[in-house]
Design a protein around this motif. Structure first.
Motif, PDB file in Angstrom:
ATOM      1  N   GLY A   1      -8.034   1.976  -0.089  1.00  0.00           N
ATOM      2  CA  GLY A   1      -7.406   3.271   0.168  1.00  0.00           C
ATOM      3  C   GLY A   1      -7.408   4.158  -1.061  1.00  0.00           C
ATOM      4  O   GLY A   1      -7.634   5.377  -0.966  1.00  0.00           O
ATOM      5  N   ASN A   2      -7.191   3.561  -2.229  1.00  0.00           N
ATOM      6  CA  ASN A   2      -7.164   4.347  -3.461  1.00  0.00           C
ATOM      7  C   ASN A   2      -8.531   4.936  -3.778  1.00  0.00           C
ATOM      8  O   ASN A   2      -8.640   6.105  -4.174  1.00  0.00           O
ATOM      9  CB  ASN A   2      -6.691   3.468  -4.619  1.00  0.00           C
ATOM     10  CG  ASN A   2      -6.183   4.274  -5.794  1.00  0.00           C
ATOM     11  OD1 ASN A   2      -5.209   5.005  -5.683  1.00  0.00           O
ATOM     12  ND2 ASN A   2      -6.849   4.157  -6.928  1.00  0.00           N
TER      13      ASN A   2
ATOM     14  N   MET B   1      -9.032  -0.988  -8.126  1.00  0.00           N
ATOM     15  CA  MET B   1      -8.428   0.225  -7.579  1.00  0.00           C
ATOM     16  C   MET B   1      -9.426   1.384  -7.518  1.00  0.00           C
ATOM     17  O   MET B   1      -9.098   2.462  -7.058  1.00  0.00           O
ATOM     18  CB  MET B   1      -7.207   0.627  -8.397  1.00  0.00           C
ATOM     19  CG  MET B   1      -6.079  -0.392  -8.352  1.00  0.00           C
ATOM     20  SD  MET B   1      -5.554  -0.847  -6.662  1.00  0.00           S
ATOM     21  CE  MET B   1      -4.719   0.664  -6.156  1.00  0.00           C
TER      22      MET B   1
ATOM     23  N   PRO C   1      -5.119  -1.895  -0.608  1.00  0.00           N
ATOM     24  CA  PRO C   1      -4.671  -0.757  -1.427  1.00  0.00           C
ATOM     25  C   PRO C   1      -5.786  -0.176  -2.283  1.00  0.00           C
ATOM     26  O   PRO C   1      -5.877   1.044  -2.447  1.00  0.00           O
ATOM     27  CB  PRO C   1      -3.564  -1.374  -2.297  1.00  0.00           C
ATOM     28  CG  PRO C   1      -3.039  -2.510  -1.471  1.00  0.00           C
ATOM     29  CD  PRO C   1      -4.249  -3.075  -0.790  1.00  0.00           C
TER      30      PRO C   1
ATOM     31  N   GLN D   1      -2.500   6.012  -0.048  1.00  0.00           N
ATOM     32  CA  GLN D   1      -3.618   5.103   0.213  1.00  0.00           C
ATOM     33  C   GLN D   1      -3.790   4.862   1.712  1.00  0.00           C
ATOM     34  O   GLN D   1      -4.914   4.881   2.230  1.00  0.00           O
ATOM     35  CB  GLN D   1      -3.388   3.780  -0.514  1.00  0.00           C
ATOM     36  CG  GLN D   1      -3.463   3.897  -2.025  1.00  0.00           C
ATOM     37  CD  GLN D   1      -2.815   2.734  -2.746  1.00  0.00           C
ATOM     38  OE1 GLN D   1      -2.248   1.833  -2.126  1.00  0.00           O
ATOM     39  NE2 GLN D   1      -2.887   2.749  -4.072  1.00  0.00           N
TER      40      GLN D   1
ATOM     41  N   ALA E   1      -9.239   7.800  -1.496  1.00  0.00           N
ATOM     42  CA  ALA E   1      -8.465   8.978  -1.910  1.00  0.00           C
ATOM     43  C   ALA E   1      -9.074   9.631  -3.141  1.00  0.00           C
ATOM     44  O   ALA E   1      -9.162  10.868  -3.231  1.00  0.00           O
ATOM     45  CB  ALA E   1      -7.017   8.581  -2.180  1.00  0.00           C
TER      46      ALA E   1
ATOM     47  N   ILE F   1       0.834  -1.188   0.000  1.00  0.00           N
ATOM     48  CA  ILE F   1       0.000   0.000   0.000  1.00  0.00           C
ATOM     49  C   ILE F   1       0.873   1.244   0.000  1.00  0.00           C
ATOM     50  O   ILE F   1       1.937   1.280   0.645  1.00  0.00           O
ATOM     51  CB  ILE F   1      -0.950  -0.014   1.229  1.00  0.00           C
ATOM     52  CG1 ILE F   1      -2.007   1.078   1.118  1.00  0.00           C
ATOM     53  CG2 ILE F   1      -0.188   0.069   2.529  1.00  0.00           C
ATOM     54  CD1 ILE F   1      -3.151   0.891   2.102  1.00  0.00           C
ATOM     55  N   THR F   2       0.462   2.262  -0.743  1.00  0.00           N
ATOM     56  CA  THR F   2       1.232   3.491  -0.800  1.00  0.00           C
ATOM     57  C   THR F   2       0.923   4.369   0.412  1.00  0.00           C
ATOM     58  O   THR F   2      -0.072   4.168   1.111  1.00  0.00           O
ATOM     59  CB  THR F   2       0.907   4.279  -2.075  1.00  0.00           C
ATOM     60  OG1 THR F   2      -0.447   4.739  -1.998  1.00  0.00           O
ATOM     61  CG2 THR F   2       1.081   3.408  -3.323  1.00  0.00           C
TER      62      THR F   2
END
Length: 242
Positions: free
Chosen positions: A106-107, A79, A103, A34, A110, A30-31
């Protein structure tokens, strides 16, 4: 990465079940963006599929004059790019988007935050638990299943999501006129989808006895682009709850 106030690894506690599942729960890499979106937004827009009763209409603000906001369930959003685009194009409809990929969760959070979208809720967990245990009858205005795992090996076909048992579970949850929209680039799975949906009581094919033309309102997804690059034919199916 663990999120103390974010999506749980197994929100329903497996509910003592040993059934075949159509997915594998994936945390994945995960970034920072995210992870930050989950930390900041999960308490507001996240939904845990823990088996407790849920009225999807209460997840979204009322429409004009206090009218109920229509809610579409999307299972498996990847995503979230297509989900966010469809939410932006139709802000009067709430989208309850289910996935188990952290991920991607979270994406999507965002993307929704960046675009100022308030009509997306991100649900974490097993969609079967949601359908079987949590939703009241006639509470959904649509169902979207775009490019689910085709489980191409014959021994894995039992893991495919679109099966008679799944449709039997979801049909009573759809309001009259609700649209079931599936898409896949795997031809054998498309044929199975068509067969299963055609045989389902309470559903009618908008396009007679075949596949639907690709609708303009469904954004191109990375899965679709990958399938087209391999020479696959993309099939859409549009059925209506009678």
């Amino acid at each position: 990465m663990k999120f103390p106030s974010g999506p749980a690894p197994d929100p329903a506690g497996s509910r003592g079940e040993h059934r075949i599942r159509s997915f594998h729960a994936r945390r994945g890499r995960i970034t920072q963006a995210q992870a930050a979106a989950i930390d900041r937004l999960w308490s507001r827009w996240g939904v845990e599929l823990d088996g407790s009763a849920l009225d999807p209409g209460r997840l979204f603000p009322a429409g004009e004059g206090g009218s109920r906001t229509p809610v579409v369930l999307e299972i498996g959003f990847g995503m979230g790019d297509a989900t966010a685009a469809m939410a932006a194009a139709d802000p009067s409809t709430g989208i309850l988007a289910v996935d188990v990929h952290t991920p991607g969760q979270g994406n999507l959070l965002a993307l929704a935050d960046r675009a100022g979208l308030t009509n997306i809720r991100v649900a974490n967990g097993d969609a079967i638990v949601l359908l079987r245990d949590m939703l009241p009858p006639a509470s959904l205005d649509g169902l979207r299943v775009y490019f689910p795992d085709p489980w191409p090996k014959a021994k894995h076909h039992k893991r495919r999501l679109i099966q008679p048992e799944f449709v039997t579970l979801v049909t009573p949850l759809l309001r009259p006129g609700a649209v079931v929209h599936c898409a896949t680039d795997w031809e054998p799975y498309a044929e199975q989808m068509l067969e299963v949906l055609t045989a389902a009581p309470g559903l009618a094919n908008r396009y007679g006895a075949g596949f639907a033309p690709r609708p303009d309102f469904r954004p191109m997804t990375k899965f679709e682009r990958a399938g087209l690059a391999k020479g696959h034919a993309v099939r859409d199916l549009l059925f209506v709850r009678t």
